[in-house]
Design a protein around this motif. Structure first.
Motif, PDB file in Angstrom:
ATOM      1  N   GLU A  63      37.258  20.067  42.059  1.00 11.17           N
ATOM      2  CA  GLU A  63      36.726  21.098  40.755  1.00 11.17           C
ATOM      3  C   GLU A  63      36.766  22.208  40.818  1.00 11.17           C
ATOM      4  N   PHE A  64      37.054  22.500  41.700  1.00  7.88           N
ATOM      5  CA  PHE A  64      37.678  24.366  41.446  1.00  7.88           C
ATOM      6  C   PHE A  64      39.317  24.545  41.119  1.00  7.88           C
ATOM      7  N   ALA A  65      39.689  23.422  41.363  1.00  6.38           N
ATOM      8  CA  ALA A  65      41.304  23.390  40.685  1.00  6.38           C
ATOM      9  C   ALA A  65      40.969  23.576  39.066  1.00  6.38           C
ATOM     10  N   ASP A  66      40.081  23.019  39.143  1.00  9.27           N
ATOM     11  CA  ASP A  66      40.506  22.696  37.323  1.00  9.27           C
ATOM     12  C   ASP A  66      39.184  23.157  36.542  1.00  9.27           C
ATOM     13  N   TRP A  67      38.023  24.210  38.041  1.00 12.61           N
ATOM     14  CA  TRP A  67      37.827  25.633  36.997  1.00 12.61           C
ATOM     15  C   TRP A  67      38.373  26.049  37.096  1.00 12.61           C
ATOM     16  N   SER A  68      39.656  26.333  37.666  1.00 14.95           N
ATOM     17  CA  SER A  68      39.996  27.627  38.145  1.00 14.95           C
ATOM     18  C   SER A  68      41.147  27.125  36.471  1.00 14.95           C
ATOM     19  N   LYS A  69      41.849  26.482  36.334  1.00  8.46           N
ATOM     20  CA  LYS A  69      42.296  26.173  35.394  1.00  8.46           C
ATOM     21  C   LYS A  69      41.753  26.764  34.273  1.00  8.46           C
ATOM     22  N   LYS A  70      40.422  25.930  33.849  1.00  8.60           N
ATOM     23  CA  LYS A  70      39.591  26.926  32.808  1.00  8.60           C
ATOM     24  C   LYS A  70      39.169  28.866  32.538  1.00  8.60           C
ATOM     25  N   ALA A  71      39.330  28.595  34.154  1.00 10.61           N
ATOM     26  CA  ALA A  71      39.571  29.890  33.578  1.00 10.61           C
ATOM     27  C   ALA A  71      40.250  31.027  34.038  1.00 10.61           C
ATOM     28  N   GLY A  72      41.591  30.320  33.991  1.00 14.72           N
ATOM     29  CA  GLY A  72      42.672  31.234  33.165  1.00 14.72           C
ATOM     30  C   GLY A  72      43.196  32.285  34.896  1.00 14.72           C
ATOM     31  N   SER A  73      42.496  31.832  36.025  1.00 11.77           N
ATOM     32  CA  SER A  73      42.889  32.152  37.236  1.00 11.77           C
ATOM     33  C   SER A  73      43.931  31.561  38.417  1.00 11.77           C
ATOM     34  N   GLU A  74      44.535  31.910  39.143  1.00 10.01           N
ATOM     35  CA  GLU A  74      45.050  30.785  40.045  1.00 10.01           C
ATOM     36  C   GLU A  74      44.018  31.256  41.655  1.00 10.01           C
ATOM     37  N   MET A  75      44.571  30.160  42.754  1.00 11.20           N
ATOM     38  CA  MET A  75      43.723  29.450  43.469  1.00 11.20           C
ATOM     39  C   MET A  75      44.864  30.369  44.483  1.00 11.20           C
ATOM     40  N   MET A  76      43.629  31.246  45.275  1.00  8.58           N
ATOM     41  CA  MET A  76      43.938  31.543  46.578  1.00  8.58           C
ATOM     42  C   MET A  76      42.968  31.173  47.434  1.00  8.58           C
ATOM     43  N   PHE A  84      52.089  19.120  47.942  1.00  6.81           N
ATOM     44  CA  PHE A  84      52.958  17.873  47.905  1.00  6.81           C
ATOM     45  C   PHE A  84      53.288  17.150  46.751  1.00  6.81           C
ATOM     46  N   GLU A  85      53.940  16.293  45.824  1.00  5.62           N
ATOM     47  CA  GLU A  85      54.155  15.808  45.031  1.00  5.62           C
ATOM     48  C   GLU A  85      53.855  14.552  44.728  1.00  5.62           C
ATOM     49  N   GLY A  86      54.454  13.818  46.146  1.00  4.52           N
ATOM     50  CA  GLY A  86      54.010  12.352  46.371  1.00  4.52           C
ATOM     51  C   GLY A  86      55.193  11.422  47.139  1.00  4.52           C
ATOM     52  N   GLY A  87      54.271  10.661  47.826  1.00  4.82           N
ATOM     53  CA  GLY A  87      55.053   9.734  48.752  1.00  4.82           C
ATOM     54  C   GLY A  87      55.260   9.571  49.968  1.00  4.82           C
ATOM     55  N   THR A  88      53.602  10.904  49.943  1.00  3.11           N
ATOM     56  CA  THR A  88      53.035  10.771  51.876  1.00  3.11           C
ATOM     57  C   THR A  88      51.551  10.943  51.505  1.00  3.11           C
ATOM     58  N   TYR A  89      51.193  10.724  52.465  1.00  3.80           N
ATOM     59  CA  TYR A  89      49.897   9.992  52.883  1.00  3.80           C
ATOM     60  C   TYR A  89      48.658  11.097  52.204  1.00  3.80           C
ATOM     61  N   TYR A  90      48.624  12.153  52.403  1.00  2.00           N
ATOM     62  CA  TYR A  90      48.034  13.531  52.166  1.00  2.00           C
ATOM     63  C   TYR A  90      48.122  13.466  49.994  1.00  2.00           C
ATOM     64  N   SER A  91      49.562  13.413  50.325  1.00  2.00           N
ATOM     65  CA  SER A  91      49.852  13.462  48.598  1.00  2.00           C
ATOM     66  C   SER A  91      49.194  12.437  47.196  1.00  2.00           C
ATOM     67  N   ASP A  92      49.595  11.802  48.393  1.00  3.00           N
ATOM     68  CA  ASP A  92      49.107  10.165  46.910  1.00  3.00           C
ATOM     69  C   ASP A  92      47.808   9.571  47.443  1.00  3.00           C
ATOM     70  N   LEU A  93      46.408  10.128  48.397  1.00  2.00           N
ATOM     71  CA  LEU A  93      45.441  10.560  49.122  1.00  2.00           C
ATOM     72  C   LEU A  93      45.085  11.350  47.440  1.00  2.00           C
ATOM     73  N   ARG A  94      45.656  12.693  46.995  1.00  2.00           N
ATOM     74  CA  ARG A  94      45.279  13.187  45.784  1.00  2.00           C
ATOM     75  C   ARG A  94      45.417  12.782  44.788  1.00  2.00           C
ATOM     76  N   LYS A  95      46.575  11.387  44.396  1.00  2.00           N
ATOM     77  CA  LYS A  95      46.374  10.936  43.378  1.00  2.00           C
ATOM     78  C   LYS A  95      45.527   9.961  43.128  1.00  2.00           C
ATOM     79  N   SER A  96      44.933   9.322  44.090  1.00  2.00           N
ATOM     80  CA  SER A  96      44.069   8.632  44.622  1.00  2.00           C
ATOM     81  C   SER A  96      42.652   8.757  43.631  1.00  2.00           C
ATOM     82  N   HIS A  97      43.027  10.172  43.559  1.00  2.00           N
ATOM     83  CA  HIS A  97      41.495  10.923  42.959  1.00  2.00           C
ATOM     84  C   HIS A  97      41.754  11.129  42.222  1.00  2.00           C
ATOM     85  N   GLY A  98      42.444  11.565  41.307  1.00  2.00           N
ATOM     86  CA  GLY A  98      43.186  11.688  39.953  1.00  2.00           C
ATOM     87  C   GLY A  98      43.686  12.511  39.250  1.00  2.00           C
ATOM     88  N   TYR A  99      44.579  13.644  40.381  1.00  2.00           N
ATOM     89  CA  TYR A  99      45.641  14.368  40.190  1.00  2.00           C
ATOM     90  C   TYR A  99      46.561  13.794  40.833  1.00  2.00           C
TER      91      TYR A  99
END
Length: 505
Positions: free
Chosen positions: A109-122, A144-159
């Motif tokens: 959610e913070f990543a999405d909000w940051s994009k709408k705010a025009g800000s980068e994340m720290m 990570f782009e994909g193909g690993t446990y945690y990157s694929d977990l992100r993808k499963s969350h819709g990102y």
């Protein structure tokens, strides 16, 4: 009227302004998140629950980067709790602020909000109750782009695409005994070194920030910085500074002198960084991330009444007055005068919690400190000129002899503009100011913005949001290459000078 002189030379430069010096901070604390940037069910919120009124004010500030999710909160943060389906996210006790964290707003959610705010994340990693492996996993999830446990977990969350976060804080205030997982300098330096090393193996493009002292007044200040960098110099890029000021004795002149203390703080930390560099025959500078700074004291007493284990209480909600805006302006000037080494800074925080923006269920408004922060972020682009000041001085109770005038000049060569930021700290007299501008042929005064008020304690509220707000002055002139102006007593000033080109007919 007292006289002052600004001395600049277009070939004497301090350093380029990194836009991230105008960053801010959102922590899971009080109403910064819940009720601040996020409030589901509110008429003014969008389909994701992000408050549109808050977003508009954040966009007005042009915040380039926002530090998240803490702060003290991060030292107990399990990032996995904050991702995936909201119905499955666990509520947790947060020992940092003694509240219940619902995790209904999290990393994605913070990543999405940051994009709408025009800000980068720290992003900050938990080096309090967790360590290097968890930090590496979080980085894998985010970058990570994909193909690993945690990157694929992100993808499963819709990102499907990585968040690609480039700046990472290695914990928070680890020298403080209030911190979960508090460490000695040696302990922290080793874990910071190993964490940064593993993270950069995974993503060599990231930058890392090691924790400096949590305050200039810490008894371990100085020794902490040296020991930490001695351990992790090769693996980190920045060292953090944190500092807050307050007018607890109701001495406005001394309060406005705090920027001198901030200047000394920065100079001292730079010296320590360079001492470690010299010891190690290092090939790089450790630059500074002043990732917590502000005025903070108004809410101290009322926060003692907060009930433990509440959710998103009204906490650290300082109502800022006019004199606070003046000091915030001076603090911005101070950091810009060190732009060669201060590359990142975060006004703590952004919404509701010691913040330039306040909200209620019926609206959002600008606090007094909003204006100098906004002016600096919008206009303070380019290269800082080595700005020398000749001005009257006064004796402060805490900081000794202090100039009545804080000032910095920034040259945006590409836009052919020079911006002067100045605070006249004199509580009684205006200042007649001059500057030789003959090197900037063809430049003319574009505008002179002033923030001032007769009442140093004046505040902005939802009912009266414009009590302290900028006005325009006609005092600034540029004639025959000599700039002249009047900076009124106790005022924040922004003067814009722009090169004019003759129109070919």
């Amino acid at each position: 009227m007292k006289k002052a002189e600004i001395i600049i030379d277009k070939y004497f430069l301090t350093g380029s302004v990194d836009k991230r010096i105008y960053g801010s901070f959102i922590e899971h604390l009080g109403r910064a998140v819940y009720g601040g940037i996020y409030q589901e069910g509110l008429a003014s919120s969008d389909e994701q629950g992000f408050r549109k009124d808050t977003l508009e004010l954040v966009k007005e500030l042009e915040v380039p980067i926002v530090r998240y999710p803490g702060g003290n909160f991060v030292s107990g943060f399990h990032w996995e709790d904050s991702v995936g389906p909201k119905a499955l996210r666990p509520a947790r006790t947060d020992l940092a602020w003694r509240v219940i964290e619902t995790n209904q707003f999290g990393l994605n959610e913070f990543a999405d909000w940051s994009k709408k705010a025009g800000s980068e994340m720290m992003m900050a990693v938990n080096l309090g109750t967790r360590g290097p492996e968890d930090a590496k996993n979080l980085l894998e999830y985010c970058n990570f782009e994909g193909g690993t446990y945690y990157s694929d977990l992100r993808k499963s969350h819709g990102y499907a695409k990585p968040h690609d976060i480039k700046l990472w804080c290695l914990g928070n205030e680890m020298d403080g005994k209030w911190q979960m997982g508090h460490k000695t300098a040696g302990e922290y330096g080793r874990i910071a070194s190993e964490t940064a090393r593993m993270m950069k193996w995974l993503d060599p493009e990231i930058e890392t920030v090691a924790c400096g002292s949590s305050s200039l007044t810490m008894p371990t200040f100085g020794d902490w910085e040296y020991q930490v960098l001695d351990e992790c110099y090769d693996e980190v890029d920045y060292l953090s500074l944190h500092q807050y000021y307050g007018n607890r004795s109701d001495d406005t002149a001394d309060f406005l002198a705090c920027s001198k203390g901030m200047d000394d703080f920065i100079s001292g930390v730079v010296s320590i960084c360079d001492a470690v560099k010299a010891k190690k025959h290092g090939g790089k500078n450790i630059n500074l991330s002043f990732d917590e700074w502000n005025v903070w004291y108004h809410s101290n007493e009322q926060d003692k009444e907060i009930k433990a284990w509440d959710q998103a209480p009204h906490q650290l909600e300082d109502v800022y007055n006019f004199e606070d805006a003046l000091l915030v302006g001076s603090m911005l000037i101070t950091m810009l005068r060190h732009a060669d080494r201060v590359k990142v800074a975060c006004l703590a925080q952004l919404v509701n919690v010691i913040a330039p923006i306040m909200t209620s269920d019926t609206g959002a408004w600008r606090q007094t400190i909003f204006y100098p922060y906004m002016h600096a972020s919008v206009y303070g682009k380019g290269t800082v000129l080595m700005t020398q000041i000749k001005a009257p001085v006064y004796e402060s109770r805490t900081y000794g002899t202090v100039s009545t005038l804080d000032c910095v000049c920034i040259w945006d060569e590409e836009a052919e503009a020079v911006t002067i930021f100045a605070v006249n700290k004199d509580l009684e007299d205006d200042a007649e100011v001059s500057c030789d501008f003959r090197q900037f042929e063809g430049y003319q005064v574009e505008e002179h913005i002033v923030l001032t008020h007769d009442d140093m304690k004046a505040v902005n509220t939802e009912a009266a949001p414009d009590t302290v707000s900028p006005i325009h002055s006609e005092a600034s002139k540029l004639e025959n290459g000599i700039f002249s102006t009047v900076f009124g007593r106790h005022s924040w000033n922004v003067v814009r000078l722009v090169k004019k080109h003759e129109t070919v007919k």
